[in-house]
Scaffold this motif. Structure first.
Motif, PDB file in Angstrom:
ATOM      1  N   GLU A   1       0.861  -1.183   0.000  1.00  0.00           N
ATOM      2  CA  GLU A   1       0.000   0.000   0.000  1.00  0.00           C
ATOM      3  C   GLU A   1       0.901   1.237   0.000  1.00  0.00           C
ATOM      4  N   GLU A   2       0.366   2.342  -0.518  1.00  0.00           N
ATOM      5  CA  GLU A   2       1.174   3.559  -0.649  1.00  0.00           C
ATOM      6  C   GLU A   2       1.832   3.956   0.682  1.00  0.00           C
ATOM      7  N   GLN A   3       1.057   3.867   1.790  1.00  0.00           N
ATOM      8  CA  GLN A   3       1.620   4.309   3.079  1.00  0.00           C
ATOM      9  C   GLN A   3       2.721   3.382   3.590  1.00  0.00           C
ATOM     10  N   ASP A   4       2.795   2.157   3.023  1.00  0.00           N
ATOM     11  CA  ASP A   4       3.816   1.200   3.473  1.00  0.00           C
ATOM     12  C   ASP A   4       5.082   1.234   2.627  1.00  0.00           C
ATOM     13  N   ARG A   5       5.047   1.981   1.551  1.00  0.00           N
ATOM     14  CA  ARG A   5       6.219   2.017   0.678  1.00  0.00           C
ATOM     15  C   ARG A   5       7.352   2.779   1.367  1.00  0.00           C
ATOM     16  N   PRO A   6       8.613   2.376   1.083  1.00  0.00           N
ATOM     17  CA  PRO A   6       9.740   3.078   1.713  1.00  0.00           C
ATOM     18  C   PRO A   6       9.798   4.547   1.317  1.00  0.00           C
ATOM     19  N   ARG A   7      10.093   5.375   2.294  1.00  0.00           N
ATOM     20  CA  ARG A   7      10.300   6.813   2.069  1.00  0.00           C
ATOM     21  C   ARG A   7      11.555   7.216   2.833  1.00  0.00           C
ATOM     22  N   PRO A   8      12.347   8.109   2.263  1.00  0.00           N
ATOM     23  CA  PRO A   8      13.583   8.498   2.951  1.00  0.00           C
ATOM     24  C   PRO A   8      13.300   9.008   4.364  1.00  0.00           C
TER      25      PRO A   8
ATOM     26  N   CYS B   1      19.184   4.552   7.287  1.00  0.00           N
ATOM     27  CA  CYS B   1      18.739   3.219   6.849  1.00  0.00           C
ATOM     28  C   CYS B   1      18.537   3.172   5.330  1.00  0.00           C
ATOM     29  N   PRO B   2      19.307   2.332   4.622  1.00  0.00           N
ATOM     30  CA  PRO B   2      19.160   2.259   3.168  1.00  0.00           C
ATOM     31  C   PRO B   2      17.847   1.629   2.732  1.00  0.00           C
ATOM     32  N   MET B   3      17.177   0.920   3.665  1.00  0.00           N
ATOM     33  CA  MET B   3      15.900   0.300   3.307  1.00  0.00           C
ATOM     34  C   MET B   3      14.775   1.334   3.266  1.00  0.00           C
ATOM     35  N   THR B   4      15.065   2.586   3.685  1.00  0.00           N
ATOM     36  CA  THR B   4      14.067   3.650   3.541  1.00  0.00           C
ATOM     37  C   THR B   4      14.212   4.353   2.191  1.00  0.00           C
ATOM     38  N   CYS B   5      15.215   3.986   1.429  1.00  0.00           N
ATOM     39  CA  CYS B   5      15.314   4.442   0.024  1.00  0.00           C
ATOM     40  C   CYS B   5      14.151   3.805  -0.733  1.00  0.00           C
ATOM     41  N   PRO B   6      13.390   4.555  -1.536  1.00  0.00           N
ATOM     42  CA  PRO B   6      12.255   3.956  -2.263  1.00  0.00           C
ATOM     43  C   PRO B   6      12.669   2.777  -3.129  1.00  0.00           C
TER      44      PRO B   6
END
Ligand code: SF4
Length: 175
Positions: free
Chosen positions: A4-11, A80-85
């Motif tokens: 879902e959009e809110q669960d996608r990674p964001r910086p 955290c690199p996992m917050t890169c989209p």
């Protein structure tokens, strides 16, 4: 099924400074005592669930952790690199703007720009020369602290050109 959009990674810009984070890492550095604790936790499902929930709460609040289970923070200036989209583990993509903004979320600073600035300011710029192992998505949701104390992250980041380690040497589950 997609996220879902809110669960996608964001910086995410970490809430705690890099120097303090490196200091905390020294306190939590792997040693035989922590390894025994990790083995004890891992052998008890309820304790493991509680410990993992606590880790998630702390690291999500401080670093935007997404519980990949193979923590790269100590080698990325605690960004955290996992917050890169695109969840890139070895540096930025080619879409970063000239002002350091994320291609996917132009209002935000690229995670890797944050990482480079934080690591450099804390005297850890050389960490960013290391090559990160690809993420093993089967570890998603598991405790990275337990994995680290159990020695499974020993070769998570290696100098470029180093011999690729065998999965068994890394303590990873066989395929
Ligand atoms: S465990 Fe993975 S998702 Fe969590 S902070 Fe470390 S690198 Fe990021």
């Amino acid at each position: 099924m997609g996220l879902e959009e809110q669960d996608r990674p964001r910086p995410v810009v970490p809430r705690v400074g890099a120097r303090l984070s490196y200091g905390l890492h020294r306190v939590l550095a792997a040693n035989p005592a922590y390894r025994r604790v990790a083995a004890w936790i891992e052998g008890r499902p309820r304790a493991y669930r509680w410990f993992t929930r606590t880790e998630r709460a702390v690291k999500e609040h401080l670093y935007g952790c997404r519980m990949c289970g193979q923590c790269a923070l100590p080698t990325t200036g605690y960004a955290c690199p996992m917050t890169c989209p695109k969840q890139l583990r070895n540096g930025p993509c080619g879409g970063v703007s000239a002002t350091g903004r994320c291609e996917v979320h132009p209002a935000m600073t690229c995670v890797w720009v944050t990482a480079i600035e934080r690591a450099g300011n804390a005297g850890h710029a050389a960490d960013l020369d290391l090559l990160q192992r690809p993420v093993d998505h089967r570890e998603q949701g598991r405790s990275s602290w337990v994995n680290y104390w159990q020695g499974r992250d020993d070769e998570l980041a290696v100098p470029i050109g180093a011999r690729p380690p065998h999965r068994r040497e890394l303590g990873l589950r066989p395929r």
